[in-house]
Enzyme design. Sequence first.
Site, PDB file in Angstrom:
ATOM      1  N   CYS A   1      71.039 -80.218  28.371  1.00  0.00           N
ATOM      2  CA  CYS A   1      71.369 -80.460  29.774  1.00  0.00           C
ATOM      3  C   CYS A   1      72.846 -80.826  29.912  1.00  0.00           C
ATOM      4  O   CYS A   1      73.696 -79.954  29.762  1.00  0.00           O
ATOM      5  CB  CYS A   1      70.437 -81.516  30.358  1.00  0.00           C
ATOM      6  SG  CYS A   1      70.235 -81.292  32.138  1.00  0.00           S
TER       7      CYS A   1
ATOM      8  N   HIS B   1      65.224 -79.624  29.288  1.00  0.00           N
ATOM      9  CA  HIS B   1      64.968 -80.727  28.346  1.00  0.00           C
ATOM     10  C   HIS B   1      63.788 -80.393  27.435  1.00  0.00           C
ATOM     11  O   HIS B   1      62.648 -80.724  27.760  1.00  0.00           O
ATOM     12  CB  HIS B   1      64.632 -82.011  29.116  1.00  0.00           C
ATOM     13  CG  HIS B   1      65.802 -82.594  29.830  1.00  0.00           C
ATOM     14  ND1 HIS B   1      66.635 -83.525  29.257  1.00  0.00           N
ATOM     15  CD2 HIS B   1      66.289 -82.366  31.069  1.00  0.00           C
ATOM     16  CE1 HIS B   1      67.581 -83.853  30.109  1.00  0.00           C
ATOM     17  NE2 HIS B   1      67.398 -83.169  31.223  1.00  0.00           N
TER      18      HIS B   1
ATOM     19  N   GLU C   1      62.870 -81.758  24.811  1.00  0.00           N
ATOM     20  CA  GLU C   1      62.241 -82.930  24.202  1.00  0.00           C
ATOM     21  C   GLU C   1      60.963 -83.344  24.912  1.00  0.00           C
ATOM     22  O   GLU C   1      60.085 -83.959  24.309  1.00  0.00           O
ATOM     23  CB  GLU C   1      63.221 -84.110  24.133  1.00  0.00           C
ATOM     24  CG  GLU C   1      63.626 -84.749  25.457  1.00  0.00           C
ATOM     25  CD  GLU C   1      64.835 -84.094  26.121  1.00  0.00           C
ATOM     26  OE1 GLU C   1      65.071 -82.895  25.872  1.00  0.00           O
ATOM     27  OE2 GLU C   1      65.533 -84.766  26.902  1.00  0.00           O
TER      28      GLU C   1
HETATM   29  N1  GLN Z   1      74.381 -84.589  35.201  1.00  0.00           N
HETATM   30  C1  GLN Z   1      74.058 -83.229  34.921  1.00  0.00           C
HETATM   31  C2  GLN Z   1      73.456 -82.516  36.116  1.00  0.00           C
HETATM   32  O1  GLN Z   1      73.027 -83.144  37.034  1.00  0.00           O
HETATM   33  C3  GLN Z   1      73.132 -83.145  33.737  1.00  0.00           C
HETATM   34  C4  GLN Z   1      71.784 -83.712  34.012  1.00  0.00           C
HETATM   35  C5  GLN Z   1      71.032 -84.030  32.750  1.00  0.00           C
HETATM   36  O2  GLN Z   1      71.578 -84.020  31.681  1.00  0.00           O
HETATM   37  N2  GLN Z   1      69.758 -84.331  32.888  1.00  0.00           N
HETATM   38  O3  GLN Z   1      73.392 -81.322  36.144  1.00  0.00           O
END
Ligand code: GLN
Length: 550
Positions: free
Chosen positions: A381, A518, A520
């Site tokens: 992410c 994600h 995970e």
């Molecule tokens: N802050 C980034 C976004 O909003 C990444 C979000 C995250 O890593 N969950 O896109």
Amino acid sequence: MKKTKFIFVTGGVLSSLGKGLAAASIGALLKARGLSVSLQKLDPYLNLDPGTMSPFQHGEVFVTDDGAETDLDLGHYERFVGVPMSHRNTYTAGRIFTQVLNKERQGAYLGGTVQVIPHVTDEVKAAIRSAASPDLDVLLVEIGGTVGDIEGQPFLEAIRQLKNDLGKNRCLYIHLTLVPYLKTSGEPKSKPTQHSVKELRSIGIQPDIILCRSEEPLAQDLKRKIALFCDVPQDAVFSAVDVRNIYEVPLTFHREGIDNKVARLLRFKGVPDITPWRRLNERLNNPRHEVLIGLVGKYVALGESYKSLNEALTHGGLESQCRVLIRHVNAEELKPRNLERHLGELDGILIPGGFGDRGVEGMILAARFARENKRPFFGICLGMQCLVVEFARNVAGLPEAASEECNPQARDKVIYLMTGWYNHRAERHETRSHLSDLGGTMRLGSHPCRLASGTLAHRAYRETEIQERHRHRFEFNNAYLDLLSRKGLKFCGLSPDKALVEMVELPEHPWFLGCQFHPEFKSTPMKPHPLFRDFIKAALAFRQAKAAPA
Ligand code: GLN
């Protein structure tokens, strides 16, 4: 249609006793008997969900397939029981009250006075029943917080009432307490347990089983004493001893006979097959190799913030029989001159998700270090976004590249606010009634992604279309796709309509991959996630090559 049975798990004395893990472990043992099991968490706080809470306060926000932002205990439930959770598997008091107040505005109470009993408690009971599908044998319901908290009262009252609504044969109450060991007197103390059960009984709930968290197994005479004071049979008092790793809990509970007792009380037949749990623990306790992974992040001081990630890394080492040691690297401390000192020893570098601009320049430096030194790298992410910015700046000749989140005025916003996604949602008239405005502005939950063949991503999944969970506001800016791919970045995973970049990787590198989702959240010890498995394999290969004589 089955008549689902309900197990209510409450906690006393203090928080953080591992109620979630206890519920998940009992769930796992019941599932091992062939029963269909699910779990639910009821949290007494007033936020609609933990989506807007800081990881410093609340730990990780766990995301479900249907896009609910939930308590991290739901992650334990999925990892231990292997069933996907949804927004029905978690309710906060805030959400319950909101539902009640919305109904009041709609006139649903026909002019009556709206009260905690029966209106709020009815809403809680409906929420509990909503998580019990017709094919479910048992639903474990964990009540967050500690007995005696003001916020928890309506939930406790609701589960008390359910015994009358459903019949006592369908309900079981388990209370988890602490039996502290007092060094000065050299003995374990049962008084806090007595008091907390007294508190529970004062609201009309008599526990069927008392689970006592303790450093050492409780002696029989202590169990006898607790049984006497708390009005339960002695064989309903169990120790829940501290363990080395969380996946031992089902085995220790089984050894204590907890699941047998639960099964007897709820009249479940059969014997559990716990072989998979035994095998898992054998593997975890007898690793043949070891790797050191650096987690470069902002919330590094708090293990709770990266719960699923830590677990997924552990699962990732199972196939290669590799113990995964995690070193937390504070991204804010990284500077060009100290990279070797902070990162040189690592066998792999992982940048996890995160929000805001704090530490991001350090993460970008870490991505550069990994790329230039051919160190296995996994960007998740925010981590993928850092990978892209680094590549744009240092390989594609865009020194002013940045993410809009960190620098809204940047000339080259290679990562920008996902307007495309919002339009897409507006077209489908999507609404998220259970989420607040702030909570609802992210792209959340499971979305499909197509993988290009011949890539690390495809090799890991061995599938061409996958589903992964998202939680982000920013995305890759497609205006830079041609330039970056000409410079060598491989866009290996895209949304099926090709509108959104989901995964990138570097072909000229042993293992260098970023994903916008994600992974995970979907890793379980029985089914480790392929990306974590391959990342750990690459880190192990790096370590072995380093150790081999030149
Ligand atoms: N802050 C980034 C976004 O909003 C990444 C979000 C995250 O890593 N969950 O896109």
